[in-house]
Design a protein around this motif. Structure first.
Motif, short mmCIF file in Angstrom:
data_model
loop_
_atom_site.label_atom_id
_atom_site.label_comp_id
_atom_site.label_asym_id
_atom_site.label_seq_id
_atom_site.Cartn_x
_atom_site.Cartn_y
_atom_site.Cartn_z
N ASP A 1 -45.32 58.38 -14.99
CA ASP A 1 -45.90 59.72 -14.90
C ASP A 1 -45.13 60.66 -15.84
O ASP A 1 -44.04 61.09 -15.52
CB ASP A 1 -45.83 60.22 -13.45
CG ASP A 1 -46.73 61.42 -13.24
OD1 ASP A 1 -47.23 61.97 -14.25
OD2 ASP A 1 -46.94 61.79 -12.08
N GLU A 2 -45.72 60.94 -16.97
CA GLU A 2 -45.10 61.82 -17.97
C GLU A 2 -43.62 61.55 -18.14
O GLU A 2 -42.81 62.46 -17.94
CB GLU A 2 -45.33 63.29 -17.59
CG GLU A 2 -46.77 63.55 -17.24
CD GLU A 2 -47.19 64.97 -17.52
OE1 GLU A 2 -46.50 65.65 -18.29
OE2 GLU A 2 -48.24 65.39 -16.99
N SER B 1 -51.90 62.50 -12.19
CA SER B 1 -50.87 62.05 -11.25
C SER B 1 -51.51 61.50 -9.98
O SER B 1 -51.05 60.50 -9.44
CB SER B 1 -49.94 63.20 -10.89
OG SER B 1 -49.25 63.63 -12.02
N GLN C 1 -42.47 61.67 -12.60
CA GLN C 1 -42.45 62.88 -13.43
C GLN C 1 -41.12 63.62 -13.26
O GLN C 1 -40.59 64.21 -14.17
CB GLN C 1 -43.63 63.76 -13.03
CG GLN C 1 -43.95 64.87 -13.98
CD GLN C 1 -45.33 65.48 -13.72
OE1 GLN C 1 -46.04 65.08 -12.80
NE2 GLN C 1 -45.72 66.42 -14.53
MG LIG Z 1 -48.84 65.24 -12.88
#
Ligand SMILES: [Mg+2]
Ligand SMILES: Nc1ncnc2c1ncn2[C@@H]1O[C@H](COP(=O)(O)OP(=O)(O)OP(=O)(O)O)[C@@H](O)[C@H]1O
Lengths: 297, 339
Positions: B161-162, B46, B85
């Motif tokens: 991000d994810e 991240s 995320q």
């Molecule tokens: Mg992360």
């Protein structure tokens, strides 16, 4: 099956009443009953030794409407509310946005803003007396440095109410700022980052994201500020006592005068009822109208 | 490769009060590629992405996007979009307003705005949900709103991000394909953070494997699988991960080295014909095959795959063998030796 559901419903109802009853009892005892009693007594004449009290209906109200002081007081209070509510909210919001940012000595700034709130109103008023006193006061001292004449801020009709208004704003803004600060903490950091990436300026972010998310807080504060604009009169006793010539007299102060200086309880009751009615209507409008346009998380 | 890379990170480092975030990040990302940042939790994926986005400023190094030095530019000047995320949707705005937020900020005319909105919602399968607030959506739908918001702007670089971390396995597979297709169709460059290696291996052209703030290996998925740079990569990539043996266990490799071998390269042979004799510790039925876990002094993660359902009793002793060409040799520090 339905018998079971019925039992469940009844149990829920009992829980509901149990949870409700302490508040209901206290409110009835200390709020509803006194209000009704006040309404009742506002419809009786003032008793003297020779003339006992008698039912006069709305006569106390019409007397009030005919009383020029009443209208001065109403006008004063409207101005007082019209200035203190928006200005203290605006200042509170600005201070909160600033104190929430990445500034140095953030803790100190927050404490400094909050200090006026901790101070009792009477103490605050004495403090401001020290600012306002002609000749000796800080304001005059500063003014004299620039060769300005001495001003009796509290003693002249043109400035007395404004002097009171400033003290109120000073007192309230820090208190409201704490609510805004708390609300700002609940706005996740990543919303700012998402807005940044989308190319939003700081101002756009504040206007389109932060202010709408602060709406519930603003609503709460607005209702409080409105109530305060009627309720907060402690400093009048120290600073002006409503004078000179009623220039800084507010409704609640006038009610107090009626009841405890002129001993005209029925008129005071009538005025109280009117204040309750107006406050109730305004609060209802605020809640039902603004509530629909407010996003709660 | 004669064309300069679209995104270039050069020796980028970020620390918080001396505490390491990432360090020595050097990376070239060609235009139109799909790059996955892979690694265990807390390894700095991240952070790398946020440095690229301009949400953090690096302490060292340079970042170039499209030949422009953006090391200290604000996020809004970098012409990229990002999927967070945590979604980072604006809770008081409807789906449509969320998706169009950036367009409005950039003063795109209303007609064009609505066209783009429609297309973005169509692609992400959100048509009909325009007026819902994020709080009234399921996790997967929110994720897709975040995705729609990222693609609607039409930026050439998209950071994610994810983005699939909150979806169930089935939906994750579907959205994975969607994202990959979207990236190809739009021809955008995607940098994708994930801690799920199957996600990284199946989607990315290039995988960047990280550990403790450092890049361990950059390469195509098959490179990481078949030629791991070091023992960390060897153990991280692949399911089951590569088994590691102390070189002393096998003859002919000298002392102090580590030998890696993958399960599919190990055969079970009749007793007496094998190179090692191991004890069965567990049998795990995976569907098409059965994974047999093995134990032997000086080894970790040793296992073998058998087709179909074929459980073996715990404590059984079996012999295994493998070819030398399938072995990976690492030095004492865990770095790959030639071969
Ligand atoms: Mg992360
Ligand atoms: N704002 C911060 N302040 C201090 N340390 C931080 C900060 N942000 C990240 N770190 C540290 O930097 C390291 C890398 O964090 P990062 O968020 O990049 O991990 P990640 O690879 O994204 O992990 P995950 O898969 O759990 O999201 C961690 O050790 C973390 O503690």
């Amino acid at each position: 099956m339905s018998a079971h559901a019925n039992l469940e419903r009844r149990r829920q109802a009992i829980y509901g009443w149990l949870l409700l009853s302490p508040a209901a009892v206290l409110l009835t005892l200390f709020a509803f009953y006194p209000s009704v009693a006040t309404l009742w007594s506002s419809m009786f004449s003032r008793g003297t030794r020779r003339k006992p009290t008698e039912f006069v209906g709305t006569e106390n109200y019409s007397d009030l409407f005919a009383d020029p002081t009443f209208w001065i007081v109403v006008k004063n209070n409207l101005l007082y509310a019209g200035i203190t509510i928006p200005v203290s909210i605006f200042i509170a919001l600005s201070m909160a946005l600033w104190a929430n940012g990445k500034i140095r000595a953030r803790g100190f700034v927050r404490t400094a803003y909050f200090t006026p709130t901790v101070l009792p109103m009477i103490a605050a008023a004495n403090l401001w007396l020290f600012f306002y006193t002609p000749g000796l006061g800080v304001l005059d001292q500063i003014g004299s440095l620039f060769g300005l004449p001495s001003v009796n801020w509290l003693g002249q009709p043109e400035t007395a109410l404004w002097a009171i208004i400033i003290v109120t704003i000073w007192k309230e803004a820090g208190f409201f700022m704490i609510f805004y600060l708390a609300a700002l903490q609940t706005i996740p950091e990543d919303l700012k980052e998402a807005a940044d990436i989308e190319g939003a300026s700081r101002w756009t972010y504040t206007r389109r994201i932060v202010l709408p998310l602060l709406m519930p807080t603003t609503l709460f504060i607005a209702v409080n500020a409105m109530i305060n604009s009627v309720k907060l009169i402690d400093h009048l006793f120290i600073l002006t006592k409503g004078g000179p010539s009623d220039a800084s007299k507010l409704i609640l102060y006038y009610i107090w005068e009626m009841a405890f200086a002129f001993f005209d309880a029925p008129s005071a009751a009538a005025m109280t009822i009117m204040v309750i009615a107006v406050l109730g209507i305004v609060a209802a409008v605020q809640f039902f109208y603004l509530d629909k346009r407010t996003h709660y998380q | 490769m004669t064309t300069p890379p679209f995104v270039k990170l050069d020796g980028v480092a970020k620390r918080w009060n001396g505490q390491l975030g990432v360090e020595g990040i050097t990376l070239d990302i060609p235009e139109g590629s799909f790059t996955a940042l892979l690694g265990p939790s807390g390894c700095g994926k991240s952070t790398t992405l946020r440095l690229l986005a301009g949400l953090e400023l690096p302490d060292e190094g340079k970042i170039l996007i499209d030949d422009r030095d953006v090391t200290t530019s604000a996020a809004s000047d970098r012409n990229l979009s990002m999927v967070f995320q945590s979604y980072a949707l604006f809770p008081h705005l409807s789906v449509a307003e969320n998706v169009m937020f950036g367009l409005k900020v950039r003063r795109v005319p209303k007609k064009e705005r609505l066209e783009k909105l429609h297309r973005a919602l169509e692609i992400t399968g959100l048509l009909g949900l325009e007026d819902r607030k994020p709080g009234e959506l399921s996790g997967g739908q929110r994720q897709r709103v975040a995705l729609a918001r990222a693609i609607v702007a039409g930026q050439r670089l998209c950071l994610m991000d994810e983005p699939l971390s909150n979806l169930d396995a089935k939906l994750r597979n579907a959205v994975r394909k969607d994202i990959k297709k979207l990236q190809r169709d739009l021809g955008i460059t995607v940098v994708y953070v994930t801690h799920d290696q199957t996600e990284a291996m199946s989607m990315a052209d290039t995988v960047v494997l990280m550990k403790d703030g450092h890049i361990q290996q950059v390469g195509a998925p098959e490179d990481l699988y078949s030629r791991p740079n070091n023992t960390f990569v060897a153990e991280f990539v692949g399911a089951p991960p590569m088994a590691l043996l102390e070189s002393g266990v096998l003859g002919g490799f000298g002392e102090g080295k580590t030998i890696g071998i993958r399960a599919e390269n190990i055969q079970i042979v009749p007793k007496g014909d094998g190179r090692m004799r191991c004890t069965v510790t567990e049998s795990e039925f995976l569907g098409a095959e059965t994974l047999i876990g093995l134990d032997h002094a000086g080894t970790t993660g040793l296992c073998v795959l058998k087709p179909g359902l074929s459980m073996m009793a715990e404590g059984n002793e079996i012999d295994i063998t493998f070819n030398d060409e399938n072995l990976h040799v690492f030095d004492a520090a865990g770095q790959r030796l030639a071969g």
